[in-house]
Design a protein around this motif. Structure first.
Motif, PDB file in Angstrom:
ATOM      1  N   GLU A   1     -19.084 -11.058   7.994  1.00  0.00           N
ATOM      2  CA  GLU A   1     -20.345 -11.670   8.164  1.00  0.00           C
ATOM      3  C   GLU A   1     -21.306 -11.031   9.264  1.00  0.00           C
ATOM      4  N   ASN A   2     -20.492 -10.621  10.380  1.00  0.00           N
ATOM      5  CA  ASN A   2     -21.114  -9.904  11.457  1.00  0.00           C
ATOM      6  C   ASN A   2     -21.309  -8.500  11.251  1.00  0.00           C
ATOM      7  N   GLY A   3     -21.208  -8.043   9.871  1.00  0.00           N
ATOM      8  CA  GLY A   3     -21.852  -6.596   9.437  1.00  0.00           C
ATOM      9  C   GLY A   3     -20.703  -5.404  10.091  1.00  0.00           C
ATOM     10  N   LYS A   4     -19.396  -5.754  10.587  1.00  0.00           N
ATOM     11  CA  LYS A   4     -18.610  -4.877  11.213  1.00  0.00           C
ATOM     12  C   LYS A   4     -17.490  -4.128   9.913  1.00  0.00           C
ATOM     13  N   LYS A   5     -17.286  -3.123  10.355  1.00  0.00           N
ATOM     14  CA  LYS A   5     -16.276  -2.428   9.217  1.00  0.00           C
ATOM     15  C   LYS A   5     -14.993  -2.934  10.075  1.00  0.00           C
ATOM     16  N   PRO A   6     -14.127  -3.655   9.553  1.00  0.00           N
ATOM     17  CA  PRO A   6     -13.074  -4.243  10.323  1.00  0.00           C
ATOM     18  C   PRO A   6     -11.867  -3.233  10.212  1.00  0.00           C
ATOM     19  N   LEU A   7     -11.182  -3.083  11.654  1.00  0.00           N
ATOM     20  CA  LEU A   7      -9.881  -2.453  11.450  1.00  0.00           C
ATOM     21  C   LEU A   7      -8.912  -3.366  11.978  1.00  0.00           C
ATOM     22  N   PHE A   8      -8.099  -3.802  10.838  1.00  0.00           N
ATOM     23  CA  PHE A   8      -6.848  -4.755  10.956  1.00  0.00           C
ATOM     24  C   PHE A   8      -5.657  -3.939  11.224  1.00  0.00           C
ATOM     25  N   LEU A   9      -4.500  -4.623  11.593  1.00  0.00           N
ATOM     26  CA  LEU A   9      -3.315  -4.122  11.953  1.00  0.00           C
ATOM     27  C   LEU A   9      -2.268  -5.078  11.294  1.00  0.00           C
ATOM     28  N   ILE A  10      -1.276  -4.687  10.433  1.00  0.00           N
ATOM     29  CA  ILE A  10      -0.462  -5.529   9.595  1.00  0.00           C
ATOM     30  C   ILE A  10       1.057  -5.099  10.123  1.00  0.00           C
ATOM     31  N   LEU A  11       1.790  -5.860  10.807  1.00  0.00           N
ATOM     32  CA  LEU A  11       2.978  -5.259  11.172  1.00  0.00           C
ATOM     33  C   LEU A  11       4.084  -6.189  10.416  1.00  0.00           C
ATOM     34  N   ASP A  12       4.820  -5.424   9.400  1.00  0.00           N
ATOM     35  CA  ASP A  12       5.842  -5.613   8.279  1.00  0.00           C
ATOM     36  C   ASP A  12       7.299  -5.794   9.012  1.00  0.00           C
TER      37      ASP A  12
ATOM     38  N   ILE B   1      -0.693  -0.624   8.042  1.00  0.00           N
ATOM     39  CA  ILE B   1       0.576  -1.240   7.995  1.00  0.00           C
ATOM     40  C   ILE B   1       1.644  -0.550   8.640  1.00  0.00           C
ATOM     41  N   MET B   2       2.205  -1.277   9.630  1.00  0.00           N
ATOM     42  CA  MET B   2       3.493  -0.260  10.344  1.00  0.00           C
ATOM     43  C   MET B   2       4.700  -1.165   9.863  1.00  0.00           C
ATOM     44  N   GLY B   3       5.677  -0.566   9.621  1.00  0.00           N
ATOM     45  CA  GLY B   3       7.060  -1.133   9.293  1.00  0.00           C
ATOM     46  C   GLY B   3       7.926  -1.403  10.379  1.00  0.00           C
ATOM     47  N   SER B   4       9.011  -2.007  10.029  1.00  0.00           N
ATOM     48  CA  SER B   4       9.922  -2.451  11.041  1.00  0.00           C
ATOM     49  C   SER B   4      10.604  -1.372  11.482  1.00  0.00           C
ATOM     50  N   GLU B   5      11.473  -1.452  12.448  1.00  0.00           N
ATOM     51  CA  GLU B   5      12.046  -0.443  13.428  1.00  0.00           C
ATOM     52  C   GLU B   5      13.020   0.320  12.859  1.00  0.00           C
ATOM     53  N   ASP B   6      13.893  -0.380  11.820  1.00  0.00           N
ATOM     54  CA  ASP B   6      14.766   0.416  11.251  1.00  0.00           C
ATOM     55  C   ASP B   6      14.713   0.734   9.807  1.00  0.00           C
ATOM     56  N   LYS B   7      13.741   0.143   8.996  1.00  0.00           N
ATOM     57  CA  LYS B   7      13.655   0.288   7.657  1.00  0.00           C
ATOM     58  C   LYS B   7      12.179   0.585   7.383  1.00  0.00           C
ATOM     59  N   GLY B   8      11.385   0.610   8.205  1.00  0.00           N
ATOM     60  CA  GLY B   8       9.899   1.097   7.564  1.00  0.00           C
ATOM     61  C   GLY B   8       9.141  -0.056   6.969  1.00  0.00           C
ATOM     62  N   VAL B   9       8.132   0.254   6.044  1.00  0.00           N
ATOM     63  CA  VAL B   9       7.338  -0.517   5.394  1.00  0.00           C
ATOM     64  C   VAL B   9       8.149  -1.090   4.252  1.00  0.00           C
ATOM     65  N   ASN B  10       8.369  -2.343   4.020  1.00  0.00           N
ATOM     66  CA  ASN B  10       8.976  -2.694   2.739  1.00  0.00           C
ATOM     67  C   ASN B  10       8.639  -1.940   1.596  1.00  0.00           C
ATOM     68  N   PRO B  11       9.652  -1.494   0.656  1.00  0.00           N
ATOM     69  CA  PRO B  11       9.346  -1.024  -0.650  1.00  0.00           C
ATOM     70  C   PRO B  11       8.230  -1.574  -1.365  1.00  0.00           C
ATOM     71  N   SER B  12       8.352  -3.114  -1.494  1.00  0.00           N
ATOM     72  CA  SER B  12       7.457  -3.904  -2.225  1.00  0.00           C
ATOM     73  C   SER B  12       5.982  -3.635  -1.747  1.00  0.00           C
ATOM     74  N   VAL B  13       6.039  -3.575  -0.487  1.00  0.00           N
ATOM     75  CA  VAL B  13       4.728  -3.506   0.189  1.00  0.00           C
ATOM     76  C   VAL B  13       4.002  -2.154  -0.427  1.00  0.00           C
TER      77      VAL B  13
ATOM     78  N   ILE C   1       3.659 -10.755   3.584  1.00  0.00           N
ATOM     79  CA  ILE C   1       2.746  -9.627   4.013  1.00  0.00           C
ATOM     80  C   ILE C   1       1.795  -9.228   2.690  1.00  0.00           C
ATOM     81  N   LYS C   2       2.503  -9.426   1.461  1.00  0.00           N
ATOM     82  CA  LYS C   2       1.764  -8.931   0.234  1.00  0.00           C
ATOM     83  C   LYS C   2       0.663  -9.823  -0.063  1.00  0.00           C
ATOM     84  N   ASP C   3       0.620 -11.110   0.279  1.00  0.00           N
ATOM     85  CA  ASP C   3      -0.404 -11.962   0.164  1.00  0.00           C
ATOM     86  C   ASP C   3      -1.625 -11.616   1.127  1.00  0.00           C
ATOM     87  N   ALA C   4      -1.064 -11.200   2.152  1.00  0.00           N
ATOM     88  CA  ALA C   4      -2.226 -10.880   3.165  1.00  0.00           C
ATOM     89  C   ALA C   4      -2.792  -9.770   2.702  1.00  0.00           C
ATOM     90  N   ILE C   5      -2.241  -8.804   1.857  1.00  0.00           N
ATOM     91  CA  ILE C   5      -2.658  -7.407   1.358  1.00  0.00           C
ATOM     92  C   ILE C   5      -3.484  -7.637   0.284  1.00  0.00           C
TER      93      ILE C   5
END
Length: 244
Positions: A91-102, A195-207, A158-162
């Motif tokens: 609504e503020n007219g911005k091009k948002p930049l979000f960060l998702i941590l999986d 979207i950044m994935g976990s330290e050991d597995k990365g982003v979940n395959p389903s994501v 996370i998938k619902d957020a996406i």
């Protein structure tokens, strides 16, 4: 862990949950029994509070007080509603930049990422209620206080957020080695969530199956990966470069 970030004792934790306190996690003694413990389990499940079973030694280390087999950690911040945050930014007219941590689980990595996100103008960080690193003393310290300056949203999945972000026209980009595209081939000038994935597995395959684009960092050394907070910084500063 700072004492003021804890609640100990079964009944006290139940009351905190019922009052809507921002509880990060509850630690339950293994094989704990009793009617009051059953009531606590019911309250946690109704409120979808993250919990885990631990040895009594872990609880004794958390607090010297009579914990009755349960200790809760309290978040020092309030969490934002994701849909409300998205709509406010758009609504503020911005091009948002979000960060998702999986499923990033290390509090210090989490804190370092928050610090970089705040410095690069990220509009909001999205984490999952279960499995994510807590917002505790380590997180606050490593973030250099940035945790108080950037909206953080907790979601069930996370998938619902996406799907919600995509429904609002926000492109989703997963950082993963499972692609031929580097981050320099991605357009970060438009509304985007990284979207950044976990330290050991990365982003979940389903994501990975539902994101709009995937990107990797070019790697030239013998070690095949970077610390997640460092990799996140590289992605965010590429977004800054393109948006400047």
């Amino acid at each position: 862990m700072e004492k003021e970030q804890q609640i100990f004792g079964i009944r006290a934790i139940i009351e905190a949950i019922q009052s809507g306190a921002s509880i990060d996690k509850v630690y339950i003694q293994k094989e704990a029994t009793g009617e009051l413990m059953k009531d606590l389990m019911k309250a946690m499940k109704r409120a979808n509070v993250n919990f885990s079973y631990v040895p009594v030694e872990k609880l004794n280390k958390l607090t010297p007080n009579n914990h009755q087999g349960a200790v809760a950690t309290i978040s020092p911040i309030s969490f934002f509603d994701l849909e409300t945050l998205i709509e406010t930014i758009l609504e503020n007219g911005k091009k948002p930049l979000f960060l998702i941590l999986d499923q990033i689980s290390d509090a210090r990595n989490f804190g370092a990422i928050i610090r970089t996100a705040e410095c690069t103008g990220v509009n909001g960080i999205i984490i999952q209620k279960s499995g994510a690193a807590p917002v505790n003393g380590d997180t606050v310290k490593t973030s250099a206080g940035a945790v108080f300056n950037i909206p953080i949203c907790k979601v069930e999945h996370i998938k619902d957020a996406i799907f919600l972000l995509q429904a609002h026209g926000i492109k989703t980009v997963a950082a993963t080695e499972k692609t031929e595209d580097t981050l320099y081939n991605i357009d970060f000038k438009e509304a985007v969530a990284i979207i950044m994935g976990s330290e050991d597995k990365g982003v979940n395959p389903s994501v990975l199956k539902i994101v709009d684009e995937k990107a990797k960092l070019p790697m030239f050394g013998s070690i095949g990966s970077l610390n997640v907070s460092v990799a996140c910084g590289a992605f965010l500063y590429e977004a800054v470069r393109q948006r400047s």
